[in-house]
Design a protein around this motif. Structure first.
Motif, short mmCIF file in Angstrom:
data_model
loop_
_atom_site.label_atom_id
_atom_site.label_comp_id
_atom_site.label_asym_id
_atom_site.label_seq_id
_atom_site.Cartn_x
_atom_site.Cartn_y
_atom_site.Cartn_z
N TRP A 1 83.69 109.28 23.64
CA TRP A 1 84.52 109.60 22.49
C TRP A 1 85.77 110.33 22.95
CZ3 TRP A 1 81.88 111.23 17.31
CH2 TRP A 1 80.88 110.31 16.98
N ARG A 2 86.83 110.24 22.14
CA ARG A 2 88.07 110.96 22.41
C ARG A 2 88.15 112.18 21.50
NH1 ARG A 2 92.05 108.00 25.13
NH2 ARG A 2 91.54 105.82 25.51
N CYS A 3 88.82 113.19 21.98
CA CYS A 3 89.10 114.37 21.15
C CYS A 3 90.61 114.48 21.07
CB CYS A 3 88.48 115.62 21.77
SG CYS A 3 88.80 117.12 20.82
N GLU A 4 91.18 114.01 19.97
CA GLU A 4 92.64 113.91 19.86
C GLU A 4 93.09 114.24 18.45
OE1 GLU A 4 93.80 110.04 21.13
OE2 GLU A 4 93.19 110.35 23.22
N GLN A 5 94.41 114.40 18.29
CA GLN A 5 94.97 114.61 16.97
C GLN A 5 94.90 113.31 16.16
OE1 GLN A 5 98.92 116.18 17.83
NE2 GLN A 5 98.19 118.28 17.59
N LEU A 6 94.70 113.46 14.85
CA LEU A 6 94.52 112.30 13.98
C LEU A 6 95.78 111.45 13.86
CD1 LEU A 6 92.35 113.65 11.02
CD2 LEU A 6 91.67 112.14 12.88
N GLY A 7 96.93 112.03 14.18
CA GLY A 7 98.19 111.31 14.02
C GLY A 7 98.22 109.97 14.75
N GLY A 8 97.48 109.85 15.85
CA GLY A 8 97.47 108.60 16.59
C GLY A 8 96.53 107.57 16.03
N TYR A 9 95.79 107.91 14.96
CA TYR A 9 94.78 107.00 14.44
C TYR A 9 94.97 106.62 12.97
CZ TYR A 9 92.36 107.98 18.79
OH TYR A 9 92.04 108.09 20.11
N LEU A 10 95.91 107.25 12.31
CA LEU A 10 96.10 106.93 10.89
C LEU A 10 97.57 106.77 10.54
CD1 LEU A 10 96.97 109.95 9.95
CD2 LEU A 10 94.54 110.25 9.50
#
Length: 410
Positions: free
Chosen positions: A21-30
């Motif tokens: 799994w990745r732990c990232e900011q949501l900005g890259g996914y929505l």
């Protein structure tokens, strides 16, 4: 179960998550789209395309239409994920007809190849509280697109996102079915009462409530200098619901020992609320001595019928019917969103008084509908608990879903 140090998991900013799994900011996914500031002079109550405002999110429909021109990108369809940007930040999947996205409502879409919109719906719903907690308490809380984009979350691979969304969506589907069953049963109950009491208006005598029952007011909070104080459980407005008594949270109050008899409830008392929303007037149910002794607050009336003249369950049904609510609304004191009645108005309530055996027959019909609603409500609560547990396990990776793909994670 603790995931700390567990094989196959790694430590991240949001805790221990699966290694893939990745732990990232949501900005890259929505992808986010904020609603348009449609001109209020073009709003209509009887035409145009529905306009979604924050108040419409939970109920799933809009009573306001827009009759002007609009950009198609602001068109919302059933299943689209929406977030209210003020107040409680409700996250919903739109269930209504095609409608327009008004300002202060946010639409969330996936980024193809990176995210699944169904997964994003459950993820955002689970983490939105972090944003609320991080905003200082003001009259109204406001959400910005950056708040969501900058939020860090655990993101599984796309196939696992899709499977997690499918599992949780299935539970939501079951909840939707139960909600429709409850709504249909409530409508049937109201229809039955409408028929029964409409016939009674022409055929049964009418007497004021005070002729066949005692109306008792409750204990007020905050009294000082009590003699021989004693602390006992008591019922508040929140405990008295339409058709049932909610004992999920029963608080206590301090009264003088000599006053306990004055405010103590008896089995067979009909509890009614003093006020609240317009549709809450006259709501209530029969107290069956579930807690003893138990008192009632001054905003809750306890009506004690004379058993030889008036059946408690019949009275509760009559007060909750259209006949009862029309009376209470006709004499209630009203403000913008609330209404209330006083003890004198309640005592004057014109009770339709058929013979006792007919009262019991009617009460039994209504009780059967209430029992069905109670069974469905218990079932709904079970699935809501199940959903919360699944979200906690699946969205953290503590439980892994089995993928259909041979390359998936077991």
């Amino acid at each position: 179960m603790s995931l700390v140090g567990k094989h196959g998991y790694k430590e991240t900013a949001v805790g221990w998550v699966p290694e893939d799994w990745r732990c990232e900011q949501l900005g890259g996914y929505l992808t986010l789209l904020t609603g348009a500031p449609f001109k209020s002079e073009l709003f209509s109550s009887d035409g145009g395309i529905p306009l979604i405002r924050i108040r419409d999110l939970l109920r799933g429909f809009s009573e306001t239409g827009y009759v002007g021109e609009y950009d198609d990108r602001y068109l919302v369809n059933a299943g689209d994920v929406l977030v209210g940007m003020d107040g409680e930040f409700h996250v919903v999947r739109w269930k209504g007809s095609p409608a327009l996205l008004n300002q202060r409502v946010l639409k969330i879409s996936e980024k193809p190849g990176h995210s699944d919109v169904g997964f994003l719906f459950f993820l955002v719903a689970s983490v939105i509280g972090k944003i609320q907690d991080g905003i200082s308490a003001t009259t109204v809380k406001h959400l910005s697109t950056k708040d969501l984009q900058n939020l860090t979350a655990a993101i599984p691979p796309l196939p696992e996102q899709q499977k997690i969304a499918a599992v949780l969506t299935a539970v939501d589907g079951k909840l939707d079915v139960i909600a429709r069953q409850i709504e249909a049963t409530q409508a049937l109950k109201q229809g039955l009462m409408q028929t029964l009491f409409s016939q009674g208006v022409a055929n049964w005598p009418s007497v004021s409530l005070q002729e066949v029952a005692e109306v008792r007011t409750g204990v007020a909070k905050g009294k000082k200098g009590l003699k021989e104080p004693i602390e006992l459980p008591y019922l508040r407005v929140a405990n008295v619901q339409d058709g049932h008594i909610d004992l999920t949270e029963v608080k206590t109050i301090t009264v003088e020992a000599a006053q306990v008899g004055r405010y103590a409830l008896q089995s067979g008392d009909v509890l009614m609320t003093e006020g609240g929303d317009f549709d809450k007037l006259g709501r209530g149910d029969v107290w069956e001595g579930q807690i003893s002794p138990c008192l009632h607050q001054n905003h809750v009336f306890a009506v004690r019928p004379a058993p030889s003249k008036l059946n408690s369950y019949y009275l509760a049904a009559l007060a909750a019917s259209d006949y009862g609510r029309q009376y209470f609304l006709s004499c209630a004191k009203r403000t913008t969103n609330l209404a209330s009645i006083n003890s004198s108005q309640l005592k004057a309530f014109p009770v339709l008084l058929p013979p006792l055996d007919e009262q019991v027959r009617i009460a039994d019909i209504v009780a059967a509908a209430n029992a069905r609603i109670e069974i469905l409500s218990t079932k709904k609560a079970h699935y809501q608990t199940l959903k919360r547990g699944l979200m906690k396990k699946l969205l953290t990776g503590e439980w892994r879903v089995k993928l259909d793909s041979p390359t998936g994670t077991a």
